[in-house]
Design an enzyme around this catalytic site. Structure first.
Site, PDB file in Angstrom:
ATOM      1  N   LYS A  71       0.807  -1.222   0.000  1.00 32.87           N
ATOM      2  CA  LYS A  71       0.000   0.000   0.000  1.00 32.87           C
ATOM      3  C   LYS A  71       0.845   1.279   0.000  1.00 32.87           C
ATOM      4  O   LYS A  71       0.412   2.295  -0.545  1.00 32.87           O
ATOM      5  CB  LYS A  71      -0.967   0.008   1.182  1.00 32.87           C
ATOM      6  CG  LYS A  71      -2.095  -1.008   1.051  1.00 32.87           C
ATOM      7  CD  LYS A  71      -3.106  -0.857   2.177  1.00 32.87           C
ATOM      8  CE  LYS A  71      -4.240  -1.855   2.027  1.00 32.87           C
ATOM      9  NZ  LYS A  71      -5.286  -1.663   3.058  1.00 32.87           N
ATOM     10  N   ALA A 132       0.078   0.607  15.416  1.00 29.00           N
ATOM     11  CA  ALA A 132       0.611   1.785  14.724  1.00 29.00           C
ATOM     12  C   ALA A 132       1.121   1.415  13.333  1.00 29.00           C
ATOM     13  O   ALA A 132       2.006   2.085  12.794  1.00 29.00           O
ATOM     14  CB  ALA A 132       1.738   2.413  15.549  1.00 29.00           C
ATOM     15  N   TYR A 229     -12.011  -9.196   9.878  1.00 32.08           N
ATOM     16  CA  TYR A 229     -13.329  -9.786   9.644  1.00 32.08           C
ATOM     17  C   TYR A 229     -13.281 -11.315   9.557  1.00 32.08           C
ATOM     18  O   TYR A 229     -14.314 -11.957   9.376  1.00 32.08           O
ATOM     19  CB  TYR A 229     -13.969  -9.224   8.362  1.00 32.08           C
ATOM     20  CG  TYR A 229     -13.124  -9.380   7.114  1.00 32.08           C
ATOM     21  CD1 TYR A 229     -13.140 -10.561   6.381  1.00 32.08           C
ATOM     22  CD2 TYR A 229     -12.319  -8.340   6.682  1.00 32.08           C
ATOM     23  CE1 TYR A 229     -12.364 -10.708   5.243  1.00 32.08           C
ATOM     24  CE2 TYR A 229     -11.534  -8.471   5.545  1.00 32.08           C
ATOM     25  CZ  TYR A 229     -11.562  -9.655   4.832  1.00 32.08           C
ATOM     26  OH  TYR A 229     -10.788  -9.799   3.714  1.00 32.08           O
ATOM     27  N   GLY A 250     -14.723  -6.049  10.879  1.00 30.22           N
ATOM     28  CA  GLY A 250     -14.343  -5.179   9.777  1.00 30.22           C
ATOM     29  C   GLY A 250     -14.952  -5.495   8.430  1.00 30.22           C
ATOM     30  O   GLY A 250     -14.521  -4.934   7.414  1.00 30.22           O
TER      31      GLY A 250
END
Length: 287
Positions: A71, A132, A229, A250
């Protein structure tokens, strides 16, 4: 669906991607809208990310989602980056532009829409954010821009929490993210919090794990939202419920980040009715 010479292709790049439920989202929406589009996962080996993005552009893929571990790594290979994604420092959606791709982050807005459907508010709330990493950084940014009163960012290593807190506080112009070591949770103010679990702890197959195990931590939570999830109910969620709190997983975040990506690729607006149909199909994998 009929696949022919006019079928457009979208997909997911990451490593691994075999477990993904994203095809359920996008292929269902394509069917609902009557779009000649197919969505498939593409595993990308370490060191081949740039080649994958260049190859996707050469093949004129309409768009891509990006998942772990790429990402942030994908950003140098893009033609443009949306300001929100740049501020977060992570991209999860690529939209075809000018022979390349523009990067967006739909995770943040996907989480916000998911929380809204559960009646969870951010504005004015005091929030405990666990972890984090990349996901938690996006959550921290969301909480800051949506008006959270205070966000206590708890992480095993304090220096990483401090780094993320500074980046988000500087980017948003609000000194709202407070870094803390996980072990210091018992120094928190004696009140009830919204807690967001942003780590991978508890993810299948390690379903019995939780970042924090102590009862007095969960007694401080009125609502817990786990970004995981799978499993359907994590140990974090179970512990929140055992202490009288409300807990969500989620899956709706996955749903809405995908919905927003689909809207970006196709220039459409997905109705709540269509999103609801997709959600029920996603739930079939768990219930």
């Amino acid at each position: 669906m009929k696949i022919d010479g006019k079928t457009r292709t979208c997909g997911l790049i990451g490593n691994p991607v075999e477990h993904t439920l994203s095809p359920v989202i996008h292929n269902t929406l394509a069917e609902r809208f009557g779009h000649n589009l197919v969505y498939v996962p593409f595993p990308v080996e370490t060191g081949r990310l740039g080649a994958a993005v260049e190859g996707a552009a050469a093949l004129q893929l309409l768009g891509l989602n990006v998942t772990v571990p790429y990402k942030s790594e994908v950003i140098p290979f893009l033609q443009e980056v949306d300001p929100l994604a740049a501020a977060i420092g992570a991209v999860n959606t690529l939209v075809s532009v000018n022979g390349g791709y523009k990067g967006y982050n739909t995770d943040m807005d996907g989480l916000y829409r998911a929380m809204e459907t559960e009646g969870i508010r951010i504005n004015g709330e005091e929030i405990l954010l666990l972890g984090a990493g990349g996901a938690s950084r996006a959550v921290a940014y969301l909480c800051a821009v949506k008006g959270a009163k205070q966000v206590y960012l708890l992480n095993r290593t304090l220096d990483k929490a401090e780094r993320v807190a500074k980046e988000v506080n500087d980017a948003t112009g609000r000194q709202v993210i407070v870094p803390m070591a996980l072990s210091a949770y018992n120094t928190l103010p004696d009140r009830q919090f919204l807690a967001i679990q942003g780590t991978s702890v508890g993810l299948y197959p390690n379903v019995s794990e939780a970042v924090i195990g102590e009862d007095d931590f969960y007694s401080r939570i009125h609502t817990g939202f786990d970004l995981i999830y799978s499993p359907w109910e994590t140990t974090f969620m179970k512990r929140v419920k055992e202490h009288g709190g409300h807990a969500c997983n989620g899956l709706k975040m996955l749903l809405y980040q995908g919905v927003i990506a689909y809207e970006l690729w196709n220039g459409v607006e997905v109705s709540e009715e269509d999103a609801g149909v997709v959600y029920e199909k996603l739930k079939e994998h768990f219930i």
